[in-house]
Design an enzyme around this catalytic site. Sequence first.
Site, PDB file in Angstrom:
ATOM      1  N   LYS A 262     -18.458   1.047  -4.064  1.00 11.15           N
ATOM      2  CA  LYS A 262     -19.103   0.733  -5.337  1.00 11.15           C
ATOM      3  C   LYS A 262     -19.648  -0.676  -5.220  1.00 11.15           C
ATOM      4  CE  LYS A 262     -16.291  -0.409  -8.808  1.00 11.15           C
ATOM      5  NZ  LYS A 262     -15.139  -0.516  -9.737  1.00 11.15           N
TER       6      LYS A 262
ATOM      7  N   THR B 299       1.061   2.056  -6.896  1.00 15.17           N
ATOM      8  CA  THR B 299       1.048   3.390  -7.511  1.00 15.17           C
ATOM      9  C   THR B 299       1.995   4.292  -6.725  1.00 15.17           C
ATOM     10  OG1 THR B 299      -1.238   3.000  -8.122  1.00 15.17           O
ATOM     11  CG2 THR B 299      -0.470   5.287  -8.186  1.00 15.17           C
TER      12      THR B 299
ATOM     13  N   CYS C  59      -8.111   4.756  -4.214  1.00 18.00           N
ATOM     14  CA  CYS C  59      -7.154   5.279  -5.216  1.00 18.00           C
ATOM     15  C   CYS C  59      -7.358   6.726  -5.635  1.00 18.00           C
ATOM     16  CB  CYS C  59      -7.181   4.392  -6.447  1.00 18.00           C
ATOM     17  SG  CYS C  59      -6.535   2.744  -6.115  1.00 18.00           S
TER      18      CYS C  59
ATOM     19  N   SER D 270     -22.944  10.739  -9.309  1.00 19.19           N
ATOM     20  CA  SER D 270     -23.086   9.971  -8.072  1.00 19.19           C
ATOM     21  C   SER D 270     -22.987  10.882  -6.869  1.00 19.19           C
ATOM     22  CB  SER D 270     -21.986   8.904  -7.998  1.00 19.19           C
ATOM     23  OG  SER D 270     -20.723   9.524  -7.880  1.00 19.19           O
TER      24      SER D 270
ATOM     25  N   ASN E 190       0.821  -1.201   0.000  1.00 22.27           N
ATOM     26  CA  ASN E 190       0.000   0.000   0.000  1.00 22.27           C
ATOM     27  C   ASN E 190       0.867   1.269   0.000  1.00 22.27           C
ATOM     28  OD1 ASN E 190       0.522  -1.445   2.396  1.00 22.27           O
ATOM     29  ND2 ASN E 190      -0.805  -0.122   3.599  1.00 22.27           N
ATOM     30  N   THR E 191       0.363   2.295  -0.664  1.00 21.70           N
ATOM     31  CA  THR E 191       1.047   3.600  -0.707  1.00 21.70           C
ATOM     32  C   THR E 191       0.015   4.683  -0.363  1.00 21.70           C
ATOM     33  OG1 THR E 191       0.578   3.643  -3.081  1.00 21.70           O
ATOM     34  CG2 THR E 191       2.791   2.960  -2.453  1.00 21.70           C
TER      35      THR E 191
ATOM     36  N   LEU F 144      -6.445  -2.222 -12.779  1.00 20.41           N
ATOM     37  CA  LEU F 144      -7.709  -2.915 -12.485  1.00 20.41           C
ATOM     38  C   LEU F 144      -8.604  -2.040 -11.615  1.00 20.41           C
ATOM     39  CD1 LEU F 144      -7.936  -4.056  -9.301  1.00 20.41           C
ATOM     40  CD2 LEU F 144      -6.212  -5.620 -10.121  1.00 20.41           C
TER      41      LEU F 144
ATOM     42  N   ARG G 227     -12.976   1.630   1.785  1.00 22.18           N
ATOM     43  CA  ARG G 227     -12.007   2.723   1.932  1.00 22.18           C
ATOM     44  C   ARG G 227     -12.500   3.967   1.182  1.00 22.18           C
ATOM     45  NH1 ARG G 227      -6.552  -0.450   0.291  1.00 22.18           N
ATOM     46  NH2 ARG G 227      -7.998  -1.361  -1.203  1.00 22.18           N
TER      47      ARG G 227
HETATM   48  P1  NAD Z   1      -3.829  -3.290   0.300  1.00 27.20           P
HETATM   49  O1  NAD Z   1      -3.726  -2.452   1.509  1.00 27.20           O
HETATM   50  O2  NAD Z   1      -5.066  -4.072   0.030  1.00 27.20           O
HETATM   51  O3  NAD Z   1      -2.623  -4.354   0.294  1.00 27.20           O
HETATM   52  C1  NAD Z   1      -1.315  -4.030   0.589  1.00 27.20           C
HETATM   53  C2  NAD Z   1      -0.708  -5.170   1.413  1.00 27.20           C
HETATM   54  O4  NAD Z   1       0.694  -4.953   1.534  1.00 27.20           O
HETATM   55  C3  NAD Z   1      -1.241  -5.274   2.837  1.00 27.20           C
HETATM   56  O5  NAD Z   1      -1.802  -6.558   3.040  1.00 27.20           O
HETATM   57  C4  NAD Z   1      -0.009  -5.051   3.726  1.00 27.20           C
HETATM   58  O6  NAD Z   1      -0.007  -5.833   4.900  1.00 27.20           O
HETATM   59  C5  NAD Z   1       1.122  -5.447   2.803  1.00 27.20           C
HETATM   60  N1  NAD Z   1       2.412  -4.862   3.120  1.00 27.20           N
HETATM   61  C6  NAD Z   1       2.725  -3.561   3.306  1.00 27.20           C
HETATM   62  N2  NAD Z   1       4.031  -3.423   3.515  1.00 27.20           N
HETATM   63  C7  NAD Z   1       4.585  -4.666   3.461  1.00 27.20           C
HETATM   64  C8  NAD Z   1       5.902  -5.158   3.597  1.00 27.20           C
HETATM   65  N3  NAD Z   1       6.931  -4.336   3.794  1.00 27.20           N
HETATM   66  N4  NAD Z   1       6.094  -6.492   3.507  1.00 27.20           N
HETATM   67  C9  NAD Z   1       5.060  -7.337   3.290  1.00 27.20           C
HETATM   68  N5  NAD Z   1       3.787  -6.910   3.136  1.00 27.20           N
HETATM   69  C10 NAD Z   1       3.553  -5.591   3.222  1.00 27.20           C
HETATM   70  O7  NAD Z   1      -3.501  -2.338  -0.929  1.00 27.20           O
HETATM   71  P2  NAD Z   1      -4.039  -2.466  -2.444  1.00 27.20           P
HETATM   72  O8  NAD Z   1      -5.402  -1.893  -2.546  1.00 27.20           O
HETATM   73  O9  NAD Z   1      -3.768  -3.819  -2.946  1.00 27.20           O
HETATM   74  O10 NAD Z   1      -3.066  -1.428  -3.180  1.00 27.20           O
HETATM   75  C11 NAD Z   1      -1.693  -1.705  -3.347  1.00 27.20           C
HETATM   76  C12 NAD Z   1      -1.095  -0.700  -4.295  1.00 27.20           C
HETATM   77  O11 NAD Z   1      -1.699  -0.827  -5.587  1.00 27.20           O
HETATM   78  C13 NAD Z   1      -1.295   0.764  -3.903  1.00 27.20           C
HETATM   79  O12 NAD Z   1      -0.155   1.490  -4.278  1.00 27.20           O
HETATM   80  C14 NAD Z   1      -2.479   1.191  -4.729  1.00 27.20           C
HETATM   81  O13 NAD Z   1      -2.458   2.580  -5.004  1.00 27.20           O
HETATM   82  C15 NAD Z   1      -2.264   0.419  -6.006  1.00 27.20           C
HETATM   83  N6  NAD Z   1      -3.490   0.130  -6.756  1.00 27.20           N
HETATM   84  C16 NAD Z   1      -4.623  -0.280  -6.107  1.00 27.20           C
HETATM   85  C17 NAD Z   1      -5.759  -0.591  -6.843  1.00 27.20           C
HETATM   86  C18 NAD Z   1      -7.032  -1.043  -6.158  1.00 27.20           C
HETATM   87  O14 NAD Z   1      -8.034  -1.160  -6.828  1.00 27.20           O
HETATM   88  N7  NAD Z   1      -7.042  -1.303  -4.869  1.00 27.20           N
HETATM   89  C19 NAD Z   1      -5.734  -0.505  -8.230  1.00 27.20           C
HETATM   90  C20 NAD Z   1      -4.559  -0.106  -8.858  1.00 27.20           C
HETATM   91  C21 NAD Z   1      -3.443   0.209  -8.110  1.00 27.20           C
HETATM   92  C1  UDX Z   2     -10.008   3.109 -10.044  1.00 25.00           C
HETATM   93  C2  UDX Z   2      -9.651   3.059 -11.524  1.00 25.00           C
HETATM   94  O1  UDX Z   2     -10.844   2.916 -12.296  1.00 25.00           O
HETATM   95  C3  UDX Z   2      -8.700   1.916 -11.807  1.00 25.00           C
HETATM   96  O2  UDX Z   2      -8.298   1.952 -13.174  1.00 25.00           O
HETATM   97  C4  UDX Z   2      -7.494   2.068 -10.912  1.00 25.00           C
HETATM   98  O3  UDX Z   2      -6.582   1.007 -11.122  1.00 25.00           O
HETATM   99  C5  UDX Z   2      -7.887   2.135  -9.459  1.00 25.00           C
HETATM  100  O4  UDX Z   2      -8.828   3.194  -9.274  1.00 25.00           O
HETATM  101  P1  UDX Z   2     -11.704   1.749  -8.515  1.00 25.00           P
HETATM  102  O5  UDX Z   2     -11.494   2.856  -7.552  1.00 25.00           O
HETATM  103  O6  UDX Z   2     -11.556   0.359  -8.021  1.00 25.00           O
HETATM  104  O7  UDX Z   2     -10.705   1.893  -9.756  1.00 25.00           O
HETATM  105  O8  UDX Z   2     -13.173   1.836  -9.134  1.00 25.00           O
HETATM  106  P2  UDX Z   2     -13.889   2.799 -10.204  1.00 25.00           P
HETATM  107  O9  UDX Z   2     -14.818   1.961 -10.966  1.00 25.00           O
HETATM  108  O10 UDX Z   2     -12.940   3.636 -10.959  1.00 25.00           O
HETATM  109  O11 UDX Z   2     -14.784   3.725  -9.269  1.00 25.00           O
HETATM  110  C6  UDX Z   2     -14.218   4.630  -8.345  1.00 25.00           C
HETATM  111  C7  UDX Z   2     -15.316   5.437  -7.692  1.00 25.00           C
HETATM  112  O12 UDX Z   2     -15.957   6.302  -8.642  1.00 25.00           O
HETATM  113  C8  UDX Z   2     -16.437   4.578  -7.099  1.00 25.00           C
HETATM  114  O13 UDX Z   2     -16.878   5.145  -5.894  1.00 25.00           O
HETATM  115  C9  UDX Z   2     -17.514   4.649  -8.151  1.00 25.00           C
HETATM  116  O14 UDX Z   2     -18.794   4.432  -7.622  1.00 25.00           O
HETATM  117  C10 UDX Z   2     -17.345   6.073  -8.641  1.00 25.00           C
HETATM  118  N1  UDX Z   2     -17.830   6.264 -10.013  1.00 25.00           N
HETATM  119  C11 UDX Z   2     -17.306   5.522 -11.031  1.00 25.00           C
HETATM  120  C12 UDX Z   2     -18.799   7.237 -10.276  1.00 25.00           C
HETATM  121  O15 UDX Z   2     -19.271   7.917  -9.365  1.00 25.00           O
HETATM  122  N2  UDX Z   2     -19.215   7.425 -11.565  1.00 25.00           N
HETATM  123  C13 UDX Z   2     -18.699   6.698 -12.599  1.00 25.00           C
HETATM  124  O16 UDX Z   2     -19.116   6.934 -13.737  1.00 25.00           O
HETATM  125  C14 UDX Z   2     -17.719   5.720 -12.326  1.00 25.00           C
END
Ligand code: NAD
Ligand code: UDX
Length: 490
Positions: free
Chosen positions: A345, A137, A282, A275, A96-97, A169, A352
């Site tokens: 969503k 990210t 993110c 919405s 996580n970041t 994703l 979060r």
């Molecule tokens: P998350 O909090 O669900 O998962 C992160 C995991 O990393 C946690 O389980 C934590 O315990 C572990 N962790 C942290 N530091 C560690 C370490 N030093 N060693 C071992 N484990 C460690 O986070 P996420 O939602 O999967 O997001 C991860 C990254 O991907 C972020 O930078 C986020 O911005 C990016 N991202 C998230 C999404 C999304 O939809 N959630 C989409 C695209 C990109």
């Molecule tokens: C987003 C990006 O879409 C994805 O590409 C990136 O990797 C992570 O951040 P996510 O946050 O999982 O993905 O879902 P997304 O479908 O983008 O929706 C984000 C928020 O915007 C939700 O609360 C959703 O309900 C809202 N939303 C989405 C709107 O209010 N209107 C829309 O048209 C689309």
Amino acid sequence: PIRIKKICCIGAGYVGGPTSAVIASKNPDIQVTVVDYNRERIEAWQTDDLPIYEPGLLDVVRAARDAKSKRTPNLFFSTDVDRCIAEADLILLSVNTPTKSLGRGAGHASELSYLESAVRKIGEVAESNKIIVEKSTVPCRAADTLRDVLAATAKPGIHFEILSNPEFLAEGTAIPNLLNPDRILIGSLKTPRGLQAAQALADVYGAWVDHDRIITINLYSSELAKLAANALLAQRISSVNALSAMCESVGADIDEVSYAIGLDKRIGSRMLKASVGFGGSCFRKDILSLAYIAESLHLFEVADYWRSIVEINEYQKDRFTRRIVRCLYNSLSGKTLAVWGFAYKKDTGDTRETAAISVVDNVLTEGANVRIYDPLVKETQIRQELKSTTSRLGCAEKQLVVCDSAYEACTGADAVIILTEWDEFSNRSEVVRRDSGHGKKTKARSERKVDWARAAEVMRRPMFVFDGRNIVDAGALEELGFRVECIGKA
Ligand code: NAD
Ligand code: UDX
């Protein structure tokens, strides 16, 4: 060329888990191990009660994780971070970041300490060359920081090549997004070793993604492209939400406006749904990070531009609550509100940054009793989220009830407030999608939609619906006696 045999993914969350599962399922010859220091999470990944809900995920995990006659398992989950790092040729950083909460840049900049500590660990335990991939990210030039940490911690003679491979994703659709991505971005240094590492990672994706969708670019362009993509997606939503406020005053309908502008191929129809406000882990964090970077480059106008996207989102959430208060005769004191949906969503249990936190906090502050129902999110998570983020819950604990059904939430309620677009809340007649590979509760959920007439029976008159997602057919609800308020409709 380098051929990858073992991958270690650090971070077993929403990105690390599904991404690793898909890579493993498509590359039976590569051993993929997901590590995390969170033991509870790792143990859950080893069962069929996965730590995150994602349609279709369990099938993909099972296919690669569980022993079957024709296939040796190649997906593993472990807390033995050191061993898995030492054995891997390629390491995916999926930690996580979040937004920094302390010190300089608090509330704006990205917290890179989790990434730094993962990379320190790699430096300490690596005995062979590694390709290290930023999947998290990150701010621009984070790769330089990682390289610096490695240079100071690693044993001499070991080479680390850093790649940027951001994940695009969206939650709720992670599996289809991973199986059929719009593009795979791989950023590398343009050195021979950088290009060779990029090719090795491209080969991993090449197992199921067409080569013309795998884009190799400069390392720093790749880092920035991820922040830019999220900022532009969120910007579309804030633009539409800003227009929705105008629609409510001029008698236009935001759904019609979005439809009309989305038909322009240059604009496109997606991410234009008005919405109650965007949520999720993110958008807000990445825009704030982008703005912070601009500010540190003394580009103040640029920073203000990006930040305004977040400001409109806050405004939209507030505006929604103000409308509820206004329609309910300017006082919520002694009134009961049924809140349908708490996830940010549909098709995710993730809460979060969900808009529900702000709305529920605001109506509790107005003195309302709140009865929340979400098909997937558990009571402990709802209470925890509200406790850690809101001003009121300490003293408003008694005003809050978490319910097991939409009907229970409606008991004695003056209004239904829809905060998540779960299919079961809509009274429109489209087919409800059924997914395989998830828990019992979800299966039961998708079997039927809410019977609005039954909900009406247990509510107090006059009955209101505040649809924060524009998913209801207002006319049909008005026939049942509801007064319906939708976003961006007068
Ligand atoms: P998350 O909090 O669900 O998962 C992160 C995991 O990393 C946690 O389980 C934590 O315990 C572990 N962790 C942290 N530091 C560690 C370490 N030093 N060693 C071992 N484990 C460690 O986070 P996420 O939602 O999967 O997001 C991860 C990254 O991907 C972020 O930078 C986020 O911005 C990016 N991202 C998230 C999404 C999304 O939809 N959630 C989409 C695209 C990109
Ligand atoms: C987003 C990006 O879409 C994805 O590409 C990136 O990797 C992570 O951040 P996510 O946050 O999982 O993905 O879902 P997304 O479908 O983008 O929706 C984000 C928020 O915007 C939700 O609360 C959703 O309900 C809202 N939303 C989405 C709107 O209010 N209107 C829309 O048209 C689309």
